[in-house]
Enzyme design. Structure first.
Site, PDB file in Angstrom:
ATOM      1  N   PRO A 131      -4.388  -0.460   1.130  1.00 42.37           N
ATOM      2  CA  PRO A 131      -3.005  -0.480   0.696  1.00 42.37           C
ATOM      3  C   PRO A 131      -2.161   0.377   1.173  1.00 42.37           C
ATOM      4  O   PRO A 131      -2.226   1.504   1.446  1.00 42.37           O
ATOM      5  CB  PRO A 131      -3.165  -0.260  -0.938  1.00 42.37           C
ATOM      6  CG  PRO A 131      -4.372   0.292  -1.077  1.00 42.37           C
ATOM      7  CD  PRO A 131      -5.202  -0.057   0.196  1.00 42.37           C
ATOM      8  N   MET A 132      -0.808  -0.285   1.478  1.00 40.63           N
ATOM      9  CA  MET A 132       0.484   0.623   2.124  1.00 40.63           C
ATOM     10  C   MET A 132       1.642   0.213   1.662  1.00 40.63           C
ATOM     11  O   MET A 132       1.871  -1.089   1.558  1.00 40.63           O
ATOM     12  CB  MET A 132       0.308   0.453   3.687  1.00 40.63           C
ATOM     13  CG  MET A 132      -0.986   0.750   4.369  1.00 40.63           C
ATOM     14  SD  MET A 132      -0.973   0.349   6.043  1.00 40.63           S
ATOM     15  CE  MET A 132      -1.403  -1.159   6.167  1.00 40.63           C
ATOM     16  N   ALA A 133       2.155   1.214   0.920  1.00 38.49           N
ATOM     17  CA  ALA A 133       3.429   1.100   0.263  1.00 38.49           C
ATOM     18  C   ALA A 133       4.214   0.344   1.125  1.00 38.49           C
ATOM     19  O   ALA A 133       4.546   1.017   2.297  1.00 38.49           O
ATOM     20  CB  ALA A 133       3.991   2.251  -0.397  1.00 38.49           C
ATOM     21  N   GLN A 136      -3.884  -3.056  -6.348  1.00 40.71           N
ATOM     22  CA  GLN A 136      -3.617  -1.408  -6.484  1.00 40.71           C
ATOM     23  C   GLN A 136      -2.703  -1.114  -7.502  1.00 40.71           C
ATOM     24  O   GLN A 136      -1.462  -1.453  -7.331  1.00 40.71           O
ATOM     25  CB  GLN A 136      -3.732  -0.886  -5.542  1.00 40.71           C
ATOM     26  CG  GLN A 136      -4.156   0.902  -5.694  1.00 40.71           C
ATOM     27  CD  GLN A 136      -3.905   1.400  -4.459  1.00 40.71           C
ATOM     28  OE1 GLN A 136      -2.797   1.961  -4.051  1.00 40.71           O
ATOM     29  NE2 GLN A 136      -4.935   1.847  -3.774  1.00 40.71           N
ATOM     30  N   CYS A 179      -2.628   9.172  -4.157  1.00 37.99           N
ATOM     31  CA  CYS A 179      -1.464   9.154  -3.156  1.00 37.99           C
ATOM     32  C   CYS A 179      -0.545  10.331  -3.505  1.00 37.99           C
ATOM     33  O   CYS A 179      -0.401  11.111  -4.540  1.00 37.99           O
ATOM     34  CB  CYS A 179      -0.476   7.973  -3.850  1.00 37.99           C
ATOM     35  SG  CYS A 179       0.864   7.773  -3.010  1.00 37.99           S
TER      36      CYS A 179
END
Length: 113
Positions: free
Chosen positions: A16-18, A70, A101
């Protein structure tokens, strides 16, 4: 690989990558061999408050399985509610809880590492 009862058909997983892992990006990665995809991190509070923009982050591409959503947060009751909302709204196979995070806007709210 297996997570609980979910079989992952490939050793490639998309982290997952914002601001990056939207449905279109996840679909491209799946087409290139990712056997497991995860949404960008989603605020549990935003889900509990039924924020429309946040719900768009839950959208999956057709046939996106196995897939995870997520969520992040710090309030246990809200996290539980958000997990249920995310599961029902997305149809994801897995709910992933972000616990590490280091982003300032996450950590400063007590939601990250």
């Amino acid at each position: 690989m297996r997570i609980g009862t979910v079989d992952i058909p490939s050793q490639l997983a998309l982290a997952p990558m914002a601001g990056v892992t939207d449905a279109a990006f996840r679909q491209i990665c799946a087409e290139q061999g990712a056997g497991y995809t995860v949404t960008e991190l989603i605020s549990s509070k935003a889900l509990c408050y039924h924020d429309k923009k946040t719900f768009s982050l839950l959208r999956q591409f057709p046939g996106e399985h196995p897939a995870a959503v997520q969520i992040f947060g710090s309030d246990p009751a809200c996290m539980a509610e958000a997990a249920q909302i995310a599961l029902e709204a997305s149809g994801a196979d897995i709910i992933d809880i972000n616990m590490g995070c280091p982003m300032g806007k996450i950590v400063n709210n007590g939601d990250g590492a």
